[in-house]
Write an enzyme that holds these catalytic residues in place. Structure first.
Site, PDB file in Angstrom:
ATOM      1  N   GLY A 138       0.802  -1.225   0.000  1.00 31.80           N
ATOM      2  CA  GLY A 138       0.000   0.000   0.000  1.00 31.80           C
ATOM      3  C   GLY A 138       0.828   1.264   0.000  1.00 31.80           C
ATOM      4  N   ASN A 139       0.146   2.384   0.299  1.00 30.14           N
ATOM      5  CA  ASN A 139       0.738   3.719   0.155  1.00 30.14           C
ATOM      6  C   ASN A 139       1.305   3.852  -1.264  1.00 30.14           C
ATOM      7  OD1 ASN A 139       3.314   5.830   1.021  1.00 30.14           O
ATOM      8  ND2 ASN A 139       1.218   6.312   1.501  1.00 30.14           N
ATOM      9  N   HIS A 155       4.246   1.569  -8.060  1.00 32.39           N
ATOM     10  CA  HIS A 155       3.208   0.539  -7.930  1.00 32.39           C
ATOM     11  C   HIS A 155       2.233   0.604  -9.111  1.00 32.39           C
ATOM     12  CE1 HIS A 155       4.028   1.236  -3.444  1.00 32.39           C
ATOM     13  NE2 HIS A 155       4.268  -0.039  -3.581  1.00 32.39           N
ATOM     14  N   GLN A 203       7.394  -9.852   7.942  1.00 32.55           N
ATOM     15  CA  GLN A 203       8.641  -9.462   7.282  1.00 32.55           C
ATOM     16  C   GLN A 203       9.323  -8.265   7.943  1.00 32.55           C
ATOM     17  OE1 GLN A 203       6.470  -8.712   3.495  1.00 32.55           O
ATOM     18  NE2 GLN A 203       7.817  -6.952   3.271  1.00 32.55           N
ATOM     19  N   ASP A 215      13.017  -4.099  -5.853  1.00 34.76           N
ATOM     20  CA  ASP A 215      13.365  -5.086  -4.829  1.00 34.76           C
ATOM     21  C   ASP A 215      13.892  -6.327  -5.558  1.00 34.76           C
ATOM     22  OD1 ASP A 215      12.094  -3.770  -2.273  1.00 34.76           O
ATOM     23  OD2 ASP A 215      10.661  -3.519  -3.902  1.00 34.76           O
TER      24      ASP A 215
HETATM   25  P1  AMP Z   1       5.933  -2.583  -1.597  1.00 37.48           P
HETATM   26  O1  AMP Z   1       4.594  -1.969  -1.491  1.00 37.48           O
HETATM   27  O2  AMP Z   1       7.057  -1.659  -1.269  1.00 37.48           O
HETATM   28  O3  AMP Z   1       6.021  -3.911  -0.901  1.00 37.48           O
HETATM   29  O4  AMP Z   1       6.135  -2.918  -3.126  1.00 37.48           O
HETATM   30  C1  AMP Z   1       5.189  -3.664  -3.844  1.00 37.48           C
HETATM   31  C2  AMP Z   1       5.732  -3.951  -5.211  1.00 37.48           C
HETATM   32  O5  AMP Z   1       6.016  -2.715  -5.860  1.00 37.48           O
HETATM   33  C3  AMP Z   1       7.044  -4.749  -5.200  1.00 37.48           C
HETATM   34  O6  AMP Z   1       7.030  -5.660  -6.282  1.00 37.48           O
HETATM   35  C4  AMP Z   1       8.077  -3.676  -5.417  1.00 37.48           C
HETATM   36  O7  AMP Z   1       9.259  -4.156  -6.006  1.00 37.48           O
HETATM   37  C5  AMP Z   1       7.328  -2.749  -6.350  1.00 37.48           C
HETATM   38  N1  AMP Z   1       7.911  -1.405  -6.335  1.00 37.48           N
HETATM   39  C6  AMP Z   1       8.110  -0.613  -5.261  1.00 37.48           C
HETATM   40  N2  AMP Z   1       8.711   0.534  -5.625  1.00 37.48           N
HETATM   41  C7  AMP Z   1       8.909   0.461  -6.952  1.00 37.48           C
HETATM   42  C8  AMP Z   1       9.487   1.322  -7.930  1.00 37.48           C
HETATM   43  N3  AMP Z   1      10.007   2.500  -7.596  1.00 37.48           N
HETATM   44  N4  AMP Z   1       9.504   0.912  -9.209  1.00 37.48           N
HETATM   45  C9  AMP Z   1       8.987  -0.289  -9.558  1.00 37.48           C
HETATM   46  N5  AMP Z   1       8.430  -1.153  -8.696  1.00 37.48           N
HETATM   47  C10 AMP Z   1       8.387  -0.780  -7.416  1.00 37.48           C
END
Ligand code: AMP
Length: 278
Positions: free
Chosen positions: A27-28, A33, A57, A151
């Site tokens: 989220g956020n 995303h 995690q 990631d």
């Molecule tokens: P998170 O909400 O941070 O767990 O990220 C969810 C998904 O969004 C994961 O697959 C991340 O790798 C991807 N993600 C987060 N930030 C970015 C970004 N700047 N560019 C591309 N994918 C992203």
């Protein structure tokens, strides 16, 4: 767009035959995303985003309690993009035995991928990630799942899990989306003060500079230089490391297809980034 908070409701709503493209998130949501959602739309008309801040995690000293939770505005953004449904369970729904951690079966990814880099500095992190992603896969039953290269190690852990456990899911890799100055977008960027936000670009700049030195200096010299540069600017560096893209192991001098990965703290905020070098 349907907003679903319970596992049973999700299962009742979607037929097992449905070709779902899933985008798991905490989220956020930011433009990074949303790029994953757009990519998912290329694979299926049925796009599901999950929004779940996964307690498994986070280490005890990390930001589980303060992690930004903005479900209403996340749903608005997802609805605008044409997302079919959002799965947004709470921790109790996902971990019925929360507080009795030992009752949760966990997925432990191989040491070679999961105990290096992020795994060295965040022990148990990838066990938490792999466990929740497998749970989401079992609940949502996607045909495709999209993850960001931001990631990179997480992506490899998930690809390894899917291959190792013969899951019938296609993992799609999406590029890193950056701010105009090069900072990789992240939900944690909002922890940065105005002055830290200005400095935060130094991480991606240092990775770029390091990449330019490949072939001129040894990998070790490049890494040490990068750490020195960031330390001198006030960062606390966890690692800056040149690895092979295909297995994240230390490269031999003539190896091609490398990636430089970094994690460092500016103030209280820990940022990660990486740059593929082909
Ligand atoms: P998170 O909400 O941070 O767990 O990220 C969810 C998904 O969004 C994961 O697959 C991340 O790798 C991807 N993600 C987060 N930030 C970015 C970004 N700047 N560019 C591309 N994918 C992203």
């Amino acid at each position: 767009m349907k907003i679903i908070k319970s596992i049973s409701e999700f299962r009742a709503h979607f037929n097992v035959q449905t070709n779902i493209a899933l985008v798991p998130t905490m989220g956020n949501l930011h433009a990074g995303h949303l790029q994953l959602i757009n990519r998912a739309k290329q694979y299926s008309d049925i796009v599901v985003a999950s929004v779940f801040v996964n307690p498994l995690q986070f280490l005890p000293h990390e930001d589980y309690n303060t992690y930004p939770r903005t479900l209403d505005s996340d749903c608005e953004k997802l609805a605008k993009l044409g997302c079919t449904a959002v799965f947004a369970p709470n921790a109790n729904e996902m971990y019925k035995n929360i507080g009795e951690d030992f009752l949760q079966t966990k997925i432990v990814p191989p040491t070679q991928i999961a105990d290096i880099l992020e795994g060295e500095f965040r022990p148990g992190f990838f066990t938490g990630v792999a466990t929740v992603v497998l749970k989401l896969f079992n609940i949502i039953n996607p045909t495709y799942a999209v993850f960001g290269k931001k990631d990179f190690q997480q992506l490899m852990v998930i690809e390894n899990m899917v291959a190792s456990l013969n899951l019938p899911i296609n993992i799609i890799r999406e590029e890193i989306i950056r701010e105009d100055d090069g900072l990789a977008m992240s939900s944690r960027n909002l922890y940065l003060s105005t002055s830290e936000r200005k400095l935060s670009v130094e991480l991606s700049q240092t990775l770029k500079l390091s990449a330019q030195k490949i072939g001129k200096l040894s990998f070790c010299e490049i890494e040490n230089d990068a750490i020195k540069i960031l330390n001198a600017k006030g960062w606390i560096v966890d690692y800056i490391s040149i690895r092979r893209q295909n297995d994240l192991q230390t490269p031999l001098p003539n190896d091609k297809n490398l990636i430089i990965l970094g994690a460092a703290k500016i103030g209280k905020t820990r940022l990660i980034d990486n740059l593929e070098i082909d």
